[in-house]
Design a protein around this motif. Structure first.
Motif, PDB file in Angstrom:
ATOM      1  N   UNK A  57     -25.541  55.547  47.596  1.00  0.00           N
ATOM      2  CA  UNK A  57     -25.165  54.025  47.651  1.00  0.00           C
ATOM      3  C   UNK A  57     -25.805  53.151  46.516  1.00  0.00           C
ATOM      4  N   UNK A  58     -27.221  53.482  46.491  1.00  0.00           N
ATOM      5  CA  UNK A  58     -27.974  52.673  45.386  1.00  0.00           C
ATOM      6  C   UNK A  58     -27.405  52.810  43.994  1.00  0.00           C
ATOM      7  N   UNK A  59     -26.926  54.119  43.521  1.00  0.00           N
ATOM      8  CA  UNK A  59     -26.470  54.481  42.245  1.00  0.00           C
ATOM      9  C   UNK A  59     -25.023  53.306  42.199  1.00  0.00           C
ATOM     10  N   UNK A  60     -24.189  53.468  42.994  1.00  0.00           N
ATOM     11  CA  UNK A  60     -22.933  52.682  43.241  1.00  0.00           C
ATOM     12  C   UNK A  60     -23.172  51.305  43.015  1.00  0.00           C
ATOM     13  N   UNK A  61     -24.132  50.935  43.620  1.00  0.00           N
ATOM     14  CA  UNK A  61     -24.472  49.355  43.482  1.00  0.00           C
ATOM     15  C   UNK A  61     -24.964  49.228  42.355  1.00  0.00           C
ATOM     16  N   UNK A  62     -25.823  49.957  41.643  1.00  0.00           N
ATOM     17  CA  UNK A  62     -26.235  49.607  40.183  1.00  0.00           C
ATOM     18  C   UNK A  62     -25.106  49.649  39.117  1.00  0.00           C
ATOM     19  N   UNK A  63     -24.124  50.530  39.151  1.00  0.00           N
ATOM     20  CA  UNK A  63     -23.122  50.950  38.244  1.00  0.00           C
ATOM     21  C   UNK A  63     -22.062  49.634  38.461  1.00  0.00           C
ATOM     22  N   UNK A  64     -21.631  49.440  39.642  1.00  0.00           N
ATOM     23  CA  UNK A  64     -20.963  48.163  39.833  1.00  0.00           C
ATOM     24  C   UNK A  64     -21.656  46.681  39.649  1.00  0.00           C
ATOM     25  N   UNK A  65     -22.669  46.727  39.590  1.00  0.00           N
ATOM     26  CA  UNK A  65     -23.584  45.632  39.130  1.00  0.00           C
ATOM     27  C   UNK A  65     -23.259  45.387  37.658  1.00  0.00           C
ATOM     28  N   UNK A  66     -23.536  46.637  37.046  1.00  0.00           N
ATOM     29  CA  UNK A  66     -23.222  46.428  35.538  1.00  0.00           C
ATOM     30  C   UNK A  66     -21.861  46.108  35.087  1.00  0.00           C
ATOM     31  N   UNK A  67     -20.926  46.784  35.689  1.00  0.00           N
ATOM     32  CA  UNK A  67     -19.483  46.424  35.397  1.00  0.00           C
ATOM     33  C   UNK A  67     -19.346  44.880  35.857  1.00  0.00           C
ATOM     34  N   UNK A  72     -16.483  44.447  33.107  1.00  0.00           N
ATOM     35  CA  UNK A  72     -15.532  45.704  32.996  1.00  0.00           C
ATOM     36  C   UNK A  72     -14.583  45.829  34.386  1.00  0.00           C
ATOM     37  N   UNK A  73     -13.590  45.237  34.486  1.00  0.00           N
ATOM     38  CA  UNK A  73     -12.860  45.096  35.696  1.00  0.00           C
ATOM     39  C   UNK A  73     -12.144  46.724  36.096  1.00  0.00           C
ATOM     40  N   UNK A  96     -18.660  45.920  48.033  1.00  0.00           N
ATOM     41  CA  UNK A  96     -17.769  44.976  48.002  1.00  0.00           C
ATOM     42  C   UNK A  96     -18.023  43.771  47.519  1.00  0.00           C
ATOM     43  N   UNK A  97     -19.260  43.392  47.794  1.00  0.00           N
ATOM     44  CA  UNK A  97     -19.655  42.201  46.913  1.00  0.00           C
ATOM     45  C   UNK A  97     -19.893  42.212  45.602  1.00  0.00           C
ATOM     46  N   UNK A  98     -20.153  43.123  45.166  1.00  0.00           N
ATOM     47  CA  UNK A  98     -20.042  43.476  43.530  1.00  0.00           C
ATOM     48  C   UNK A  98     -18.579  43.400  42.827  1.00  0.00           C
ATOM     49  N   UNK A  99     -17.761  44.157  43.707  1.00  0.00           N
ATOM     50  CA  UNK A  99     -16.194  44.029  43.401  1.00  0.00           C
ATOM     51  C   UNK A  99     -15.658  42.526  43.432  1.00  0.00           C
TER      52      UNK A  99
END
Length: 112
Positions: A57-67, A72-73, A96-99
């Motif tokens: 979960x932390x990995x995906x939060x970081x990557x989505x934050x970077x996007x 980077x839609x 969901x928030x980062x999306x």
């Protein structure tokens, strides 16, 4: 004189076998110092997967934050969709928030 990112990379590269926590820590610190590193976040994510470290979960939060910060839609949407389709994990509230942030930054308010 060395900067924090250079030292962080040096320490990270000294770790012989990197696990998910190492990758997440490196990514988190890199992102904390420079929010405009979306492409680098994606490259780091791909390298992590190539080396068979399992994202969490932390990995995906970081990557989505970077996007989000790099607008980077398309890549953010692919990563978001992969959370459940490729990793059998359900996206959480942070994902969901980062999306919403990703979509909002490019004025895709209807989709957000």
């Amino acid at each position: 004189m060395l900067n924090g990112v250079t030292v962080l990379l040096w320490v990270f590269n000294m770790i012989p076998t990197k696990g998910t926590v190492n990758w997440n820590t490196y990514h988190g610190k890199l992102h904390a110092w420079d929010y405009g590193k979306g492409e680098e976040a994606l490259l780091l994510f791909e390298k992590m997967l190539d080396l068979r470290a399992k994202p969490n979960s932390v990995t995906f939060t970081g990557v989505l934050s970077g996007c989000s910060h790099s607008q980077l839609v398309d890549k953010g949407l692919l990563i978001f969709d992969s959370i459940s389709s490729n990793y059998s994990t359900e996206p959480d509230a942070d994902h969901y928030s980062f999306m919403v942030f990703v979509l909002d930054r490019v004025d895709w308010l209807e989709e957000a």
